[in-house]
Design a protein around this motif. Sequence first.
Motif, PDB file in Angstrom:
ATOM      1  N   ASP A 128      82.474  14.944 -42.781  1.00 43.75           N
ATOM      2  CA  ASP A 128      81.721  15.398 -41.617  1.00 43.75           C
ATOM      3  C   ASP A 128      81.866  14.442 -40.452  1.00 43.75           C
ATOM      4  O   ASP A 128      81.959  14.841 -39.310  1.00 43.75           O
ATOM      5  N   ARG A 129      81.879  13.158 -40.768  1.00 44.01           N
ATOM      6  CA  ARG A 129      82.034  12.195 -39.676  1.00 44.01           C
ATOM      7  C   ARG A 129      83.356  12.435 -38.958  1.00 44.01           C
ATOM      8  O   ARG A 129      83.460  12.376 -37.766  1.00 44.01           O
ATOM      9  N   CYS A 130      84.334  12.739 -39.754  1.00 46.70           N
ATOM     10  CA  CYS A 130      85.662  13.036 -39.218  1.00 46.70           C
ATOM     11  C   CYS A 130      85.558  14.202 -38.245  1.00 46.70           C
ATOM     12  O   CYS A 130      86.081  14.175 -37.136  1.00 46.70           O
ATOM     13  N   ASN A 131      84.805  15.211 -38.667  1.00 45.68           N
ATOM     14  CA  ASN A 131      84.645  16.417 -37.879  1.00 45.68           C
ATOM     15  C   ASN A 131      83.926  16.140 -36.566  1.00 45.68           C
ATOM     16  O   ASN A 131      84.348  16.546 -35.499  1.00 45.68           O
ATOM     17  N   SER A 132      82.816  15.403 -36.664  1.00 46.87           N
ATOM     18  CA  SER A 132      82.024  15.139 -35.465  1.00 46.87           C
ATOM     19  C   SER A 132      82.829  14.382 -34.440  1.00 46.87           C
ATOM     20  O   SER A 132      82.674  14.542 -33.247  1.00 46.87           O
ATOM     21  N   THR A 134      85.759  14.801 -33.697  1.00 53.23           N
ATOM     22  CA  THR A 134      86.624  15.724 -32.968  1.00 53.23           C
ATOM     23  C   THR A 134      85.985  16.151 -31.647  1.00 53.23           C
ATOM     24  O   THR A 134      86.632  16.172 -30.604  1.00 53.23           O
TER      25      THR A 134
END
Lengths: 137, 224
Positions: A128-132, A134
């Motif tokens: 999720d951190r990866c996603n945020s 973005t």
Amino acid sequence: MSKKMTQEKLNREFTVLRTGLAIGIGVLLSVIIILLVSDEPLLSIQYLVFGPLMSLNNFCSLLTMWIPIVITGLAVCIMFSANQFNLFGEGAFLWWCDCNGGSLVNKFTSRDSSGRVCTCSRSCLRSDRCNSGTDEI
Amino acid sequence: MVGSMLLNYACMNFGLFIITYYFRDPSAGSVASLKLPKTARIASLIPGSDVHMGFIVAVILVILTYIFMYKTRWGYEIRLVGQNNRFAKYAGVSIGFVLVSSQMIGSALCGAAGAMEVLGVYRRFSWTGLTNHGWDGVTLGILAGRNPKYIPLAALFLAYLRKGADLMSMKTGMQTDFVSIIQAVILVFILAESFLAKYKQKRTCQLSKQLEEEHEEKGGAYCG
């Protein structure tokens, strides 16, 4: 009837009508395509419309299909509510089960069930951190 | 948006890299992870079928998401930022926090869906491409008007369509690609602002006139 109530009613009516019409047009188009393309159009339409209800097995696989779709739909609801058109859902779905769901759980089979859940949750948050990140980009 | 879309492929290929080089089962005929132990799998809900306990989790998640979005301050802030972020900022909402947290919660749910799919239905991870679940989620989000309480219904429609198309393909050999056409048509018509706009305008005028007449009958001036 207050003005606010009238506007809400109108908006609801409009949304329902627009969605219903969109679904109707989509389904009508598909029926036309089936009629044009299929060798057995009536049988095809019969399976399309009543197929999932024809047996318990079909209905069960419909429910199985329903589970991930519902959850990804909820995810998109939250993400889109903030007016952020984030299309990472696909990656988040795959990333978790890819790196974590399948392999990490297997790797840590010696752990008890609570340890396994912790591993899964940590991995999930990592993706999720990866996603945020973005959206920040 | 473009960045998030591209990251899908980055994640997919990175995942495949991990599977291929670290967790691959050499005895499997194709690129697939080691088998999941039985203790890691999600219990079945209906014996003899693929329906697993994820069904109950999904129902609970629908309720929780609705409560979160419509009954909590955090959910209200997310909706407020989505509707008008300038107003939200003026009202003292931390825009950055709300944006990041909403994306985190959303993708945690996507991850949970992926986890449940693999642990509930499959015996090992064997996907080598994108699964389209994310795109289905986008369709549902738009179809349900971003309201979690309509998601189960919209998902049932989509799943029904998919299952029906699969069965049709098995029995008559007809391709299932037309499901994508239906999805696309629905999205186009729902998102098209001008679709039925004239009708809405007409109805608004009618209702305004009705309200005016009602107020005139009561003897008061209508302030609208």
